[in-house]
Design an enzyme around this catalytic site. Sequence first.
Site, PDB file in Angstrom:
ATOM      1  N   LYS A 115      22.704  -8.435  -6.883  1.00  0.00           N
ATOM      2  CA  LYS A 115      23.774  -7.696  -6.216  1.00  0.00           C
ATOM      3  C   LYS A 115      23.863  -8.088  -4.737  1.00  0.00           C
ATOM      4  O   LYS A 115      24.950  -8.118  -4.166  1.00  0.00           O
ATOM      5  CB  LYS A 115      23.555  -6.198  -6.392  1.00  0.00           C
ATOM      6  CG  LYS A 115      23.786  -5.707  -7.827  1.00  0.00           C
ATOM      7  CD  LYS A 115      23.658  -4.189  -7.895  1.00  0.00           C
ATOM      8  CE  LYS A 115      24.143  -3.549  -9.173  1.00  0.00           C
ATOM      9  NZ  LYS A 115      23.719  -4.054 -10.431  1.00  0.00           N
ATOM     10  N   GLU A 199      23.480   1.782   0.071  1.00  0.00           N
ATOM     11  CA  GLU A 199      24.946   1.824   0.062  1.00  0.00           C
ATOM     12  C   GLU A 199      25.392   3.249   0.326  1.00  0.00           C
ATOM     13  O   GLU A 199      24.694   4.189  -0.053  1.00  0.00           O
ATOM     14  CB  GLU A 199      25.432   1.468  -1.361  1.00  0.00           C
ATOM     15  CG  GLU A 199      26.229   0.203  -1.449  1.00  0.00           C
ATOM     16  CD  GLU A 199      26.598  -0.152  -2.880  1.00  0.00           C
ATOM     17  OE1 GLU A 199      26.597  -1.344  -3.168  1.00  0.00           O
ATOM     18  OE2 GLU A 199      26.909   0.733  -3.710  1.00  0.00           O
ATOM     19  N   HIS A 234      25.061   6.783 -15.499  1.00  0.00           N
ATOM     20  CA  HIS A 234      25.715   5.605 -14.905  1.00  0.00           C
ATOM     21  C   HIS A 234      26.122   4.589 -15.966  1.00  0.00           C
ATOM     22  O   HIS A 234      26.305   3.414 -15.673  1.00  0.00           O
ATOM     23  CB  HIS A 234      24.817   4.909 -13.863  1.00  0.00           C
ATOM     24  CG  HIS A 234      24.391   5.796 -12.735  1.00  0.00           C
ATOM     25  ND1 HIS A 234      25.287   6.372 -11.874  1.00  0.00           N
ATOM     26  CD2 HIS A 234      23.171   6.214 -12.333  1.00  0.00           C
ATOM     27  CE1 HIS A 234      24.638   7.105 -10.991  1.00  0.00           C
ATOM     28  NE2 HIS A 234      23.354   7.030 -11.249  1.00  0.00           N
ATOM     29  N   ARG A 291      29.646 -12.101 -18.112  1.00  0.00           N
ATOM     30  CA  ARG A 291      29.566 -12.160 -19.577  1.00  0.00           C
ATOM     31  C   ARG A 291      30.773 -11.439 -20.166  1.00  0.00           C
ATOM     32  O   ARG A 291      31.558 -10.848 -19.432  1.00  0.00           O
ATOM     33  CB  ARG A 291      28.304 -11.427 -20.023  1.00  0.00           C
ATOM     34  CG  ARG A 291      28.284 -10.000 -19.461  1.00  0.00           C
ATOM     35  CD  ARG A 291      27.174  -9.165 -20.008  1.00  0.00           C
ATOM     36  NE  ARG A 291      26.833  -8.061 -19.135  1.00  0.00           N
ATOM     37  CZ  ARG A 291      27.374  -6.849 -19.181  1.00  0.00           C
ATOM     38  NH1 ARG A 291      28.303  -6.585 -20.072  1.00  0.00           N
ATOM     39  NH2 ARG A 291      27.007  -5.898 -18.347  1.00  0.00           N
TER      40      ARG A 291
HETATM   41  P1  ADP Z   1      29.071  -2.992 -19.756  1.00  0.00           P
HETATM   42  O1  ADP Z   1      28.944  -3.270 -18.266  1.00  0.00           O
HETATM   43  O2  ADP Z   1      29.607  -4.094 -20.575  1.00  0.00           O
HETATM   44  O3  ADP Z   1      29.730  -1.705 -20.020  1.00  0.00           O
HETATM   45  P2  ADP Z   1      26.352  -2.268 -19.725  1.00  0.00           P
HETATM   46  O4  ADP Z   1      26.278  -2.456 -18.254  1.00  0.00           O
HETATM   47  O5  ADP Z   1      26.125  -0.912 -20.267  1.00  0.00           O
HETATM   48  O6  ADP Z   1      27.675  -2.831 -20.334  1.00  0.00           O
HETATM   49  O7  ADP Z   1      25.346  -3.311 -20.375  1.00  0.00           O
HETATM   50  C1  ADP Z   1      25.548  -3.859 -21.645  1.00  0.00           C
HETATM   51  C2  ADP Z   1      24.226  -4.032 -22.284  1.00  0.00           C
HETATM   52  O8  ADP Z   1      23.393  -4.856 -21.507  1.00  0.00           O
HETATM   53  C3  ADP Z   1      23.491  -2.749 -22.484  1.00  0.00           C
HETATM   54  O9  ADP Z   1      22.800  -2.821 -23.683  1.00  0.00           O
HETATM   55  C4  ADP Z   1      22.552  -2.703 -21.286  1.00  0.00           C
HETATM   56  O10 ADP Z   1      21.421  -1.927 -21.576  1.00  0.00           O
HETATM   57  C5  ADP Z   1      22.228  -4.176 -21.121  1.00  0.00           C
HETATM   58  N1  ADP Z   1      21.963  -4.591 -19.738  1.00  0.00           N
HETATM   59  C6  ADP Z   1      22.868  -4.857 -18.788  1.00  0.00           C
HETATM   60  N2  ADP Z   1      22.287  -5.299 -17.666  1.00  0.00           N
HETATM   61  C7  ADP Z   1      20.965  -5.302 -17.906  1.00  0.00           C
HETATM   62  C8  ADP Z   1      19.798  -5.668 -17.136  1.00  0.00           C
HETATM   63  N3  ADP Z   1      19.875  -6.129 -15.893  1.00  0.00           N
HETATM   64  N4  ADP Z   1      18.603  -5.518 -17.716  1.00  0.00           N
HETATM   65  C9  ADP Z   1      18.501  -5.072 -18.966  1.00  0.00           C
HETATM   66  N5  ADP Z   1      19.546  -4.733 -19.743  1.00  0.00           N
HETATM   67  C10 ADP Z   1      20.755  -4.845 -19.226  1.00  0.00           C
HETATM   68  P1  ADP Z   2      24.889  -1.610 -12.952  1.00  0.00           P
HETATM   69  O1  ADP Z   2      24.474  -3.013 -12.661  1.00  0.00           O
HETATM   70  O2  ADP Z   2      23.763  -0.756 -13.374  1.00  0.00           O
HETATM   71  O3  ADP Z   2      26.092  -1.550 -13.830  1.00  0.00           O
HETATM   72  P2  ADP Z   2      26.712  -0.815 -10.788  1.00  0.00           P
HETATM   73  O4  ADP Z   2      26.599  -1.205  -9.364  1.00  0.00           O
HETATM   74  O5  ADP Z   2      27.782  -1.467 -11.566  1.00  0.00           O
HETATM   75  O6  ADP Z   2      25.300  -1.031 -11.500  1.00  0.00           O
HETATM   76  O7  ADP Z   2      26.876   0.766 -10.863  1.00  0.00           O
HETATM   77  C1  ADP Z   2      26.899   1.466 -12.074  1.00  0.00           C
HETATM   78  C2  ADP Z   2      27.542   2.838 -11.860  1.00  0.00           C
HETATM   79  O8  ADP Z   2      26.830   3.590 -10.864  1.00  0.00           O
HETATM   80  C3  ADP Z   2      28.970   2.787 -11.340  1.00  0.00           C
HETATM   81  O9  ADP Z   2      29.899   2.649 -12.377  1.00  0.00           O
HETATM   82  C4  ADP Z   2      29.083   4.130 -10.648  1.00  0.00           C
HETATM   83  O10 ADP Z   2      29.270   5.165 -11.590  1.00  0.00           O
HETATM   84  C5  ADP Z   2      27.722   4.317 -10.025  1.00  0.00           C
HETATM   85  N1  ADP Z   2      27.668   3.798  -8.629  1.00  0.00           N
HETATM   86  C6  ADP Z   2      27.283   2.574  -8.238  1.00  0.00           C
HETATM   87  N2  ADP Z   2      27.386   2.421  -6.899  1.00  0.00           N
HETATM   88  C7  ADP Z   2      27.852   3.581  -6.418  1.00  0.00           C
HETATM   89  C8  ADP Z   2      28.168   4.084  -5.091  1.00  0.00           C
HETATM   90  N3  ADP Z   2      28.002   3.351  -3.995  1.00  0.00           N
HETATM   91  N4  ADP Z   2      28.621   5.353  -4.990  1.00  0.00           N
HETATM   92  C9  ADP Z   2      28.774   6.122  -6.083  1.00  0.00           C
HETATM   93  N5  ADP Z   2      28.499   5.739  -7.331  1.00  0.00           N
HETATM   94  C10 ADP Z   2      28.030   4.475  -7.526  1.00  0.00           C
END
Ligand code: ADP
Ligand code: ADP
Length: 494
Positions: A115, A199, A234, A291
């Site tokens: 990130k 953040e 989340h 992906r």
């Molecule tokens: P999407 O962003 O497509 O909605 P998710 O963020 O929930 O999906 O992730 C899709 C799948 O990949 C889930 O099974 C989640 O647990 C897995 N996943 C995503 N990022 C990671 C990570 N950094 N480490 C382990 N599992 C991950």
């Molecule tokens: P991941 O890799 O686990 O998907 P993201 O950065 O995409 O992580 O964040 C996943 C979720 O967490 C977001 O969809 C949102 O609901 C919450 N989130 C992430 N960053 C913030 C933020 N700065 N403020 C509020 N909610 C957040």
Amino acid sequence: MKKLLVANRGEIAIRIMRSAREMGIRTVAVYSEADRLSRHVLCADEAYLIGPAASAQSYLNVDKIIEVIKTCGADAVHPGYGFLSENATFARRCKKEGITLVGPSPEAMEVMGSKLAAKEAVKKFNVPLVPGTEGAVSDLNEAKSVAKEIGFPLLIKASAGGGGKGMRIVEKEEELEEMLKLAMSEAKNAFGDSSVFIERYITSPKHIEVQILGDQHGNIVYLFERECSIQRRHQKVIEEAPSMVVNDKLRKEIGECAVMVAKSCGYTNAGTVEFIMDESKNYFFLEMNTRLQVEHPVTEMITGKDLVKEQIKIARGEALSFTQEDLKINGHAIEVRVYAEDPMNNFLPDIGTIEQYIRPDGIGIRVDDGYVQGDSIPIYYDPMISKLIVHAPNRNEAIERMIRAIEEYQIQGVKTTLAFCKMVLDHKVFRNGKFDTHFVKNHFKPEMLQSADSDEMEMAALLAAFMQQNKSTSPQTKGLVASGSNWKKNRLQD
Ligand code: ADP
Ligand code: ADP
Ligand code: MG
């Protein structure tokens, strides 16, 4: 591309094989010992056992998967989502072995997989970022001075985090020291990298993401946005396209911003740029998922594009066959994720055997699933059973269609998120669009499902009495009593 190995399981493996088959490409499944009888194995032209149930020894076993690709003579591999899909080491290995990976380059995966590196890359392209630290933070004094600038609450995030894991909300300064320590050690344990950053915590945000496609000739297009604010832990449970808070002007702006993000890392293939949007519709780049995304079908429904086919064509080196101007939004699509989880018990996984499984059907319905009746849901993997997707001319009709489909969908033997999703779709706050990522926390109480449950049980008891009276014991009507959904009830009254 003549033979494609799908390095995944469940619904997404089947989804990918379907498109490959339509393109005349032979499909190869791999499976763990827990998946010997799984449906993705039966759907493939060939299938190979790759190891024990634990994913580290099977679906994440790079050496073994490469070995199978070579012995079966596949020329390409599609990793789906999760598992190896965002693993740059795997991507690099494929490149070295001359295997086509249906996905982006290892370099793009590396930049966007962190990130912090991602923020660094997009900064030069005028992409708006959530206010916070530019680099990793490990020192309490530094954290304190950042906190002064951006204010509380704030979010400590793991740079290598994913799947909704590795985030800590800090409400006040006194908690900062402990949370920082916790977040760093969690990040180290879960992702093998202790880098965390800070953040601003956006208090009432929407999660809006943009689907992009980039070919190897420098063309990048956006396929509009998806609204994914209905989340628990989340993690998304309901997604829709388009978003009702995004107008045409904003759509173009955020779409072009997503294209910039893709350009910043020379991105090719399908990818998703995630943004968080505050109440005033300011949007900030969160991360890029390198992906195919779980919720990609809603985009397919409104654009008429098969994203897996597009991915395969791009991997074969073909140029995109359409331009940005060719893309139009047709109607509205909603997806609910059907997890084997108990919404009454904090959404804990509820694994077991699917004793009854009847899919919904009819106009505008799509079910991407990985199980059939009698299958067991293994404890080793993600407990998602299926994705239920509807497409309709507008949002209201899509909501009504989804509720109808959920009522038709019969799953017995494990608890699922279906009734929960129906409650959300029927909720006035969901219908009027004034919801944020805290919908579940703010509007859902397990009792809401309990009363729906007891209504259904009462109705089932009445029906049972009615049938006893009429001595009707056909298997069909037995099923009706057991399921007790509104749809079935109404049908019986006909
Ligand atoms: P999407 O962003 O497509 O909605 P998710 O963020 O929930 O999906 O992730 C899709 C799948 O990949 C889930 O099974 C989640 O647990 C897995 N996943 C995503 N990022 C990671 C990570 N950094 N480490 C382990 N599992 C991950
Ligand atoms: P991941 O890799 O686990 O998907 P993201 O950065 O995409 O992580 O964040 C996943 C979720 O967490 C977001 O969809 C949102 O609901 C919450 N989130 C992430 N960053 C913030 C933020 N700065 N403020 C509020 N909610 C957040
Ligand atoms: Mg994310």
